[in-house]
Design an enzyme around this catalytic site. Sequence first.
Site, PDB file in Angstrom:
ATOM      1  N   LYS A  11       3.296   1.396   5.139  1.00  0.00           N
ATOM      2  CA  LYS A  11       3.653   2.616   4.079  1.00  0.00           C
ATOM      3  C   LYS A  11       2.170   3.137   3.540  1.00  0.00           C
ATOM      4  O   LYS A  11       1.254   2.353   3.610  1.00  0.00           O
ATOM      5  CB  LYS A  11       4.520   1.988   2.853  1.00  0.00           C
ATOM      6  CG  LYS A  11       3.812   0.615   2.112  1.00  0.00           C
ATOM      7  CD  LYS A  11       2.673   1.076   0.870  1.00  0.00           C
ATOM      8  CE  LYS A  11       2.231  -0.318   0.120  1.00  0.00           C
ATOM      9  NZ  LYS A  11       1.054   0.118  -0.490  1.00  0.00           N
ATOM     10  N   PRO A 115      -3.243  -4.063   9.629  1.00  0.00           N
ATOM     11  CA  PRO A 115      -4.262  -5.131   9.011  1.00  0.00           C
ATOM     12  C   PRO A 115      -3.871  -5.518   7.847  1.00  0.00           C
ATOM     13  O   PRO A 115      -3.504  -4.979   6.897  1.00  0.00           O
ATOM     14  CB  PRO A 115      -5.416  -3.878   9.035  1.00  0.00           C
ATOM     15  CG  PRO A 115      -4.646  -2.521   8.649  1.00  0.00           C
ATOM     16  CD  PRO A 115      -3.496  -2.576   9.580  1.00  0.00           C
ATOM     17  N   PRO A 116      -4.156  -6.931   7.705  1.00  0.00           N
ATOM     18  CA  PRO A 116      -4.399  -7.536   6.364  1.00  0.00           C
ATOM     19  C   PRO A 116      -5.567  -6.948   5.533  1.00  0.00           C
ATOM     20  O   PRO A 116      -6.388  -6.301   6.154  1.00  0.00           O
ATOM     21  CB  PRO A 116      -4.998  -9.009   6.766  1.00  0.00           C
ATOM     22  CG  PRO A 116      -4.636  -9.216   8.330  1.00  0.00           C
ATOM     23  CD  PRO A 116      -4.613  -7.698   8.907  1.00  0.00           C
ATOM     24  N   GLY A 118      -5.301  -4.280   3.820  1.00  0.00           N
ATOM     25  CA  GLY A 118      -5.426  -2.687   4.075  1.00  0.00           C
ATOM     26  C   GLY A 118      -4.781  -1.920   3.006  1.00  0.00           C
ATOM     27  O   GLY A 118      -4.984  -0.648   2.771  1.00  0.00           O
ATOM     28  N   GLY A 119      -3.784  -2.496   2.201  1.00  0.00           N
ATOM     29  CA  GLY A 119      -2.939  -1.619   1.430  1.00  0.00           C
ATOM     30  C   GLY A 119      -1.959  -0.992   1.964  1.00  0.00           C
ATOM     31  O   GLY A 119      -1.405  -0.076   1.275  1.00  0.00           O
ATOM     32  N   SER A 125       5.961  -5.738   4.909  1.00  0.00           N
ATOM     33  CA  SER A 125       6.752  -5.063   5.926  1.00  0.00           C
ATOM     34  C   SER A 125       7.502  -6.167   6.861  1.00  0.00           C
ATOM     35  O   SER A 125       8.583  -5.983   7.250  1.00  0.00           O
ATOM     36  CB  SER A 125       6.032  -3.972   6.507  1.00  0.00           C
ATOM     37  OG  SER A 125       6.895  -3.121   7.550  1.00  0.00           O
ATOM     38  N   ASP A 155       5.620  -6.115  -3.033  1.00  0.00           N
ATOM     39  CA  ASP A 155       6.154  -4.862  -1.978  1.00  0.00           C
ATOM     40  C   ASP A 155       7.249  -5.140  -1.028  1.00  0.00           C
ATOM     41  O   ASP A 155       7.898  -4.012  -0.643  1.00  0.00           O
ATOM     42  CB  ASP A 155       4.958  -4.486  -1.312  1.00  0.00           C
ATOM     43  CG  ASP A 155       3.896  -3.815  -1.963  1.00  0.00           C
ATOM     44  OD1 ASP A 155       3.894  -3.438  -3.042  1.00  0.00           O
ATOM     45  OD2 ASP A 155       2.719  -3.520  -1.457  1.00  0.00           O
TER      46      ASP A 155
END
Length: 308
Positions: A11, A115-116, A118-119, A125, A155
Amino acid sequence: MVLLQTTAHAKINIGLVIPYKREDGLHEIRSVFVPIDFGDPMEIQIQTLPNGNGMDSRFVFQSENHLTGYRHSLFEAVSERGDLTKNILTKTFAALKPSLTKPLEIHVVLKKFLPPEGGIGGGSSNAGVFLRQILPHTNLSGPEQILFAKSIGADVPFFLQDSACFVSGIGEILEPISIAKGFGIMAIPPFGLSTGSMYAGLQKSLQKPYGSEVWKSLAEDLIRSLHVGDWAYLQNRLENEFEKIAFQTQPLLKELKLGFFESGADFASLSGSGSCLYGIYKTEGKRNEALPNVSLKFPEMEFRTFSF
């Protein structure tokens, strides 16, 4: 037996405001979350076992690590080759077992590209896509499913949805919205930004949680701009509050944002608490023309095109 081939999509955040820190120690947010077509392919196989109950269920996890640099090691540490107890899917399954209505054997094969640090969603997800397949086999009601997802990660409730959403609370209050199709470039830096450190850097004051209504502070013209894809109008109107911390911590990110605009982007922003940063272009053609330019200017970055 059910065998599903799917993708755990990343996202992006279009605008992200953190009004205050709550009494529970978490932070209230306001944002627009948008799912994009870049993600982790996942294969989920679900088979009902002949005997027992939900607590007799079994989980088997396999992964392929397609990450580069230090992030390769980050994922290895929580993959089946590392400490599985720290893997978000393993933890989700363990927490969900008491709610399963029948014994299941679940196999997941994950190809890790997101990527970890990464935001852009990453593990959240993965957990959301996993839950979408397993929750129908539980005794949890709709509201209970959202609460359970929230307990796994702030999230995760968003990744139970199919559309872009106005997001508030700590990420669990969602209102689906319709936005225009967009074409973007995602930059994945060779460094991460710790979510905890980023929130701490904001130094938000402690307040009592008030009725966390959906992000109604968005004016009608901003909502209309999202709907029609007027990204240039949204620039400087929907900002990510974490940028002021991220640009101080990693000045290269500020240069990168300017680089996106120089390449023709109509909108550019840090995603979440970073470190990934993206640009949105008016057309697919403009996006594709921009890719070699930003890649040449920032050779230390990994770039991926995406759409939504």
